[in-house]
Design a protein around this motif. Structure first.
Motif, mmCIF file in Angstrom:
data_model
loop_
_atom_site.group_PDB
_atom_site.id
_atom_site.type_symbol
_atom_site.label_atom_id
_atom_site.label_comp_id
_atom_site.label_asym_id
_atom_site.label_seq_id
_atom_site.Cartn_x
_atom_site.Cartn_y
_atom_site.Cartn_z
ATOM 1 N N PRO A 39 54.405 49.649 79.042
ATOM 2 C CA PRO A 39 54.818 48.830 77.820
ATOM 3 C C PRO A 39 54.652 49.688 76.753
ATOM 4 O O PRO A 39 55.470 49.619 75.351
ATOM 5 N N TYR A 40 54.051 50.630 76.741
ATOM 6 C CA TYR A 40 53.394 51.586 75.383
ATOM 7 C C TYR A 40 54.046 52.840 75.214
ATOM 8 O O TYR A 40 53.854 53.784 74.623
ATOM 9 N N GLY A 41 55.070 53.228 76.539
ATOM 10 C CA GLY A 41 55.926 54.281 76.401
ATOM 11 C C GLY A 41 54.888 55.657 76.548
ATOM 12 O O GLY A 41 55.244 56.758 76.118
ATOM 13 N N LYS A 119 50.785 61.373 57.099
ATOM 14 C CA LYS A 119 51.518 60.440 57.215
ATOM 15 C C LYS A 119 53.147 60.854 57.438
ATOM 16 O O LYS A 119 53.767 60.056 58.142
ATOM 17 N N LYS A 120 53.517 61.935 57.133
ATOM 18 C CA LYS A 120 54.874 62.317 57.243
ATOM 19 C C LYS A 120 54.957 63.213 58.612
ATOM 20 O O LYS A 120 56.219 63.233 59.089
ATOM 21 N N THR A 121 53.850 63.342 59.509
ATOM 22 C CA THR A 121 53.867 63.889 60.705
ATOM 23 C C THR A 121 53.862 62.737 61.847
ATOM 24 O O THR A 121 54.391 62.646 62.763
ATOM 25 N N VAL A 122 52.756 61.892 61.651
ATOM 26 C CA VAL A 122 52.229 61.090 62.542
ATOM 27 C C VAL A 122 51.924 59.579 61.994
ATOM 28 O O VAL A 122 52.073 59.550 60.597
ATOM 29 N N ASP A 123 51.994 58.683 62.589
ATOM 30 C CA ASP A 123 51.627 57.156 62.178
ATOM 31 C C ASP A 123 50.179 57.074 62.446
ATOM 32 O O ASP A 123 49.594 57.679 63.552
ATOM 33 N N PHE A 124 49.354 56.023 61.868
ATOM 34 C CA PHE A 124 47.836 55.859 61.955
ATOM 35 C C PHE A 124 47.773 54.421 62.358
ATOM 36 O O PHE A 124 48.592 53.505 61.818
ATOM 37 N N GLY A 125 46.885 54.184 63.066
ATOM 38 C CA GLY A 125 46.232 53.143 63.336
ATOM 39 C C GLY A 125 45.148 52.664 61.811
ATOM 40 O O GLY A 125 45.333 53.401 61.016
ATOM 41 N N ASN A 126 44.796 51.406 62.202
ATOM 42 C CA ASN A 126 43.605 51.103 61.469
ATOM 43 C C ASN A 126 42.293 52.067 61.473
ATOM 44 O O ASN A 126 41.935 52.439 62.523
ATOM 45 N N ALA A 227 45.817 58.738 65.747
ATOM 46 C CA ALA A 227 46.958 59.186 65.307
ATOM 47 C C ALA A 227 47.851 59.016 66.428
ATOM 48 O O ALA A 227 47.684 59.513 67.790
ATOM 49 N N VAL A 228 49.211 58.320 66.157
ATOM 50 C CA VAL A 228 50.168 58.348 67.569
ATOM 51 C C VAL A 228 51.717 58.890 66.962
ATOM 52 O O VAL A 228 51.611 59.078 65.669
ATOM 53 N N ALA A 229 52.420 59.207 67.703
ATOM 54 C CA ALA A 229 53.620 59.752 67.275
ATOM 55 C C ALA A 229 54.369 58.687 66.471
ATOM 56 O O ALA A 229 54.392 57.407 66.624
ATOM 57 N N LYS A 230 55.208 59.403 65.623
ATOM 58 C CA LYS A 230 56.283 58.468 64.823
ATOM 59 C C LYS A 230 57.049 57.592 65.666
ATOM 60 O O LYS A 230 57.510 58.020 66.628
ATOM 61 N N GLY A 231 57.108 56.312 65.139
ATOM 62 C CA GLY A 231 57.849 55.216 65.850
ATOM 63 C C GLY A 231 57.041 54.572 67.231
ATOM 64 O O GLY A 231 57.920 53.719 67.756
ATOM 65 N N SER A 232 55.941 54.906 67.346
ATOM 66 C CA SER A 232 55.128 54.513 68.658
ATOM 67 C C SER A 232 54.650 52.918 68.273
ATOM 68 O O SER A 232 53.261 53.045 68.145
ATOM 69 N N ASP A 233 55.199 52.298 67.771
ATOM 70 C CA ASP A 233 54.752 51.002 67.130
ATOM 71 C C ASP A 233 54.065 50.136 68.064
ATOM 72 O O ASP A 233 52.754 49.490 67.640
ATOM 73 N N LYS A 234 54.693 49.945 69.461
ATOM 74 C CA LYS A 234 53.871 49.137 70.288
ATOM 75 C C LYS A 234 52.555 49.608 70.607
ATOM 76 O O LYS A 234 51.608 48.914 70.721
ATOM 77 N N LEU A 235 52.264 51.010 70.959
ATOM 78 C CA LEU A 235 51.234 51.657 71.196
ATOM 79 C C LEU A 235 50.046 51.477 69.927
ATOM 80 O O LEU A 235 49.054 50.971 69.976
#
Length: 325
Positions: A39-41, A119-126, A227-235
């Motif tokens: 489910p998390y790709g 944030k321009k390269t990756v997405d961050f969790g809390n 950090a997770v890849a851009k667009g990895s919202d479910k993860l």
């Protein structure tokens, strides 16, 4: 009797249609099954592949051939809440974020400070931790603070938040690929100072046989996060939820006590989403009940966006101040 061949042909066509429909349905089931199984790709279903460092204790490091440290042990606990196992892989910090976004790794675990540029390269969790900058200098150096670095040869590890800080102060830093490179510059006398993650700087000074000393510390301006890849919202959302769970069940507090014994937690720092409370977490409020200024005179925000006390305020870090990259 002539009707029989026609009926046989019709039956055959009907059977073929049923088989084709079944094949299409089976394909649909495979796709649905894949989504359920992964489910998390992730690159490998059930396995969270994490890029990390090998030489940054107490946050991320190798011990007896095993990846450990506060960040990595916390990530293992978070992954466990999701039914995932973690596969750690060592890398250089300067390459980590691009490797995460290129999906070489599912997640980056290395006390990564959240910045607008990153944030321009990756997405961050809390945010899950806070940290301090340390200023290491050769023994006998007249440098005693961050405000004395203009015109000096200052070394930083490339791509870290310390690199960002030095560049922001127009210090034209000397960039090296790893912490050992920075330590060697100080020992060889080819650098006047090293802006380091505080804990790594302290350990390096302690292990230098008197060749390196810690001149100053100050609170890092932002929390650290995975950090997770851009667009990895479910993860990202799943990691955030699981992080809250390990905060609520006491794992976060236990690991804080294990890796940073006696370290005070800024009163305004809240790990995770801020909706759960960390059991037995020691909180160190400032004397006035408000945030204290940092060593540079500014106020550093915490994970919740509010100000957190600095190393020069009433919540000065202990000898085991946290790392921030």
């Amino acid at each position: 009797m002539r009707l029989l061949p026609a009926l046989t042909r019709a039956a055959a066509l009907g059977a073929a249609a049923i088989l084709a429909a079944s094949a299409l349905t089976a394909c649909g089931d495979d796709s649905s099954s894949d989504a359920t199984a992964n489910p998390y790709g992730l690159a490998q279903p059930g396995v969270l592949r994490a890029g990390t460092l090998t030489d940054a204790p107490p946050n991320v490091f190798l011990k007896d051939g095993k990846f450990t440290g506060f960040d990595n042990d916390l990530l293992t606990a978070v992954a466990g809440k999701l039914g995932l196992t973690v596969e750690f892989v060592g890398t250089d910090f300067s390459a980590l974020l691009s490797q995460v976004n290129n999906r070489k790794f599912d997640v980056g675990s290395s006390s990564i400070t959240i910045t607008e540029a990153r944030k321009k390269t990756v997405d961050f969790g809390n945010g899950y931790d806070f940290g301090y900058f340390g200023l290491d200098v050769p023994a006998g150096s007249p440098i005693t603070g961050f405000d004395q670095l203009a015109g000096k040869r200052v070394v930083v590890v490339q791509g870290t938040v310390q690199d960002d800080y030095a560049s922001g102060k127009q210090l034209d830093p000397v960039r090296v690929p790893d912490y050992n490179g920075a330590i060697n510059q100080l020992k060889a006398g080819t650098a006047d100072a090293w802006i380091a993650p505080a804990e790594i700087g302290e350990k390096s000074a302690a292990d230098s046989n008197g060749k390196i000393t810690v001149a100053a510390k100050q609170l890092s301006p932002a929390p650290t996060a995975y950090a997770v890849a851009k667009g990895s919202d479910k993860l990202r959302e799943a990691l955030n939820k699981a992080l809250d769970e390990v905060i609520a069940d006491g794992t976060w507090s236990r690991l804080q006590a294990q890796y940073y014994p006696g370290r005070p937690i800024p009163a305004d720092f809240t790990p995770g989403s801020g909706t759960v409370t960390a059991p037995s977490a020691s909180v160190a409020p400032s004397a006035s009940g408000s945030a204290a200024p940092s060593a540079t005179g500014s106020v550093a925000p915490s994970a919740s966006g509010s100000a957190a006390p600095s190393a020069t305020g009433s919540v000065a870090p202990s000898a085991s101040a946290s790392t921030a990259s």
